[in-house]
Design an enzyme around this catalytic site. Structure first.
Site, PDB file in Angstrom:
ATOM      1  N   ARG A 250       1.376  -1.354  -4.953  1.00  0.00           N
ATOM      2  CA  ARG A 250       1.288  -1.044  -3.528  1.00  0.00           C
ATOM      3  C   ARG A 250       0.027  -1.705  -2.980  1.00  0.00           C
ATOM      4  O   ARG A 250      -1.013  -1.729  -3.638  1.00  0.00           O
ATOM      5  CB  ARG A 250       1.238   0.468  -3.274  1.00  0.00           C
ATOM      6  CG  ARG A 250       2.549   1.198  -3.564  1.00  0.00           C
ATOM      7  CD  ARG A 250       3.645   0.819  -2.578  1.00  0.00           C
ATOM      8  NE  ARG A 250       4.873   1.586  -2.774  1.00  0.00           N
ATOM      9  CZ  ARG A 250       5.871   1.205  -3.542  1.00  0.00           C
ATOM     10  NH1 ARG A 250       5.783   0.070  -4.236  1.00  0.00           N
ATOM     11  NH2 ARG A 250       6.959   1.947  -3.646  1.00  0.00           N
ATOM     12  N   GLU A 278       2.005  -3.907   4.868  1.00  0.00           N
ATOM     13  CA  GLU A 278       3.060  -4.568   4.098  1.00  0.00           C
ATOM     14  C   GLU A 278       3.310  -5.985   4.598  1.00  0.00           C
ATOM     15  O   GLU A 278       3.529  -6.899   3.801  1.00  0.00           O
ATOM     16  CB  GLU A 278       4.343  -3.740   4.175  1.00  0.00           C
ATOM     17  CG  GLU A 278       5.506  -4.301   3.362  1.00  0.00           C
ATOM     18  CD  GLU A 278       5.408  -4.000   1.873  1.00  0.00           C
ATOM     19  OE1 GLU A 278       6.154  -4.618   1.102  1.00  0.00           O
ATOM     20  OE2 GLU A 278       4.585  -3.153   1.481  1.00  0.00           O
ATOM     21  N   HIS A 297       7.508  -8.756  -1.264  1.00  0.00           N
ATOM     22  CA  HIS A 297       7.943  -7.545  -1.956  1.00  0.00           C
ATOM     23  C   HIS A 297       9.312  -7.765  -2.626  1.00  0.00           C
ATOM     24  O   HIS A 297      10.250  -6.994  -2.432  1.00  0.00           O
ATOM     25  CB  HIS A 297       8.003  -6.362  -0.987  1.00  0.00           C
ATOM     26  CG  HIS A 297       7.817  -5.032  -1.660  1.00  0.00           C
ATOM     27  ND1 HIS A 297       7.366  -3.920  -1.007  1.00  0.00           N
ATOM     28  CD2 HIS A 297       8.029  -4.637  -2.939  1.00  0.00           C
ATOM     29  CE1 HIS A 297       7.309  -2.891  -1.841  1.00  0.00           C
ATOM     30  NE2 HIS A 297       7.711  -3.300  -3.023  1.00  0.00           N
TER      31      HIS A 297
END
Length: 339
Positions: A250, A278, A297
């Site tokens: 993360r 993100e 991701h």
């Protein structure tokens, strides 16, 4: 003759729009039809105000088969599911939809985190090997030069022979990476405050020591208040010049503002599949720095890898139907130190 009784459990699919189309093949839906009483093409996208057909299925469901985008199971939602006893999650973390109300009600929960760990570990292994060989840099230099070059002279610090690799976190993914690293000629260090006996071929060290000794550091800790910015200014400063930081966990685990000066100066390298936020801002240096590989991701399950998670989830449904324990049960206490 007496009519036969169908003792199969009732099941409802509950996930975000379009997720089931990527997750489940027709073979998966057929197997669900054999294992449970379900309409394998009925998918609940919103359990807070369900359509009549979904509401009827939810009222009868003993099992919810969930994936990304599943509605949080609040007390109000659970009131609409009086027969519900189990949630089978065909993805990794259950923190987005399993609430305290689920544990209060005694629901059994299982997750396909083990299946999702495999592609992340594979991505990380590839990243470690490519980082050690300086593949990103050599490809860029080759494209710049487009001629013969004294590569042996430039590559004196490249290579994977006896390189020291630091793994931060013995999570499912971290443990799988440790297994994948065993055949290689690496010195492997591990930091995890919950581990007392390291796996074979691994030395257990403190986080600061790991950062100071490793030339590749890969982060696999869960996102918890205690792990926020665990790779901070002190840890980054301790890393030797030329170290590559890999983050597939993360973004919040790494202090990005502390990392950026090391990347801009070229002192450190990074392979980042996750960032904080993100999506980096359009003017973030991460997009263009030559010593940074930024991916969106994608280390976790995608494409045909989603079918592996479906396989695991449906096997858990089969176990439920046979009255067996789940193979990958999640308990409330697990969430205090897992993703």
């Amino acid at each position: 003759m007496h009519p036969t009784t169908d003792n199969r459990p009732t099941l409802l699919l509950a996930m975000g729009p379009g997720v089931d189309e990527r997750l489940l093949t027709e073979a998966h839906r057929t197997r669900l039809s054999h294992l449970t009483r379900t309409d394998p093409h009925l998918v609940a996208h919103d359990l807070t105000s369900p359509a009549p057909r979904v509401a009827a299925a939810l009222a009868e469901a003993e099992i919810l088969l969930t994936c990304w985008g599943a509605t949080p199971l609040t007390p109000e939602v659970l009131d609409r599911a009086p027969r519900l006893t189990a949630v089978v999650h065909a993805a990794g973390s259950v923190k987005h939809h399993i609430t305290d109300a689920c544990w209060d009600r005694g629901l059994r929960v299982t997750s396909a985190a083990a299946a999702n760990a495999l592609p992340v570990a594979e991505y990380t292994l590839a990243a470690i090997l490519f980082a050690g060989k300086r593949v990103l840099r050599s490809a860029q230099r080759y494209a710049e030069l487009r001629t013969d070059h004294a590569w042996l002279e430039e590559s004196t610090t490249w290579g994977n022979h006896r390189r020291t690799i630091g793994i931060v976190g013995a999570s499912r993914i971290g443990r799988r990476i440790l297994e994948l690293l065993r055949p290689f000629d690496f010195e492997v260090l591990l930091y995890d405050p919950y581990v007392t006996t390291p796996p074979p071929g691994t030395a257990l060290v403190g986080l600061d020591e790991l950062c100071a000794r490793s030339t590749i550091v890969s982060v696999h800790a869960p996102q918890l208040p205690a792990t926020h910015h665990m790779i901070g200014a002190a840890q980054l400063a301790a890393m030797p010049t030329g170290t590559t930081l890999i983050n597939t966990a993360r973004g919040s685990l790494v202090d990005e503002q502390a990392l950026l000066p090391h990347l801009v100066s070229g002192r450190l390298h990074a392979i980042l599949d996750v960032t904080d936020p993100e999506l980096p801002s359009p003017d973030s240096p991460l997009w263009t720095l030559p010593n940074v590989l930024l991916t969106p991701h994608v280390a976790g399950s995608l494409g045909n890898e989603l079918h592996r998670m479906a396989d695991q989830a449906i096997e858990e449904v089969a176990r439920y139907g046979r009255g067996e324990p789940f193979a990958e049960e999640v308990r409330a206490s697990d969430l205090q130190r897992s993703a």
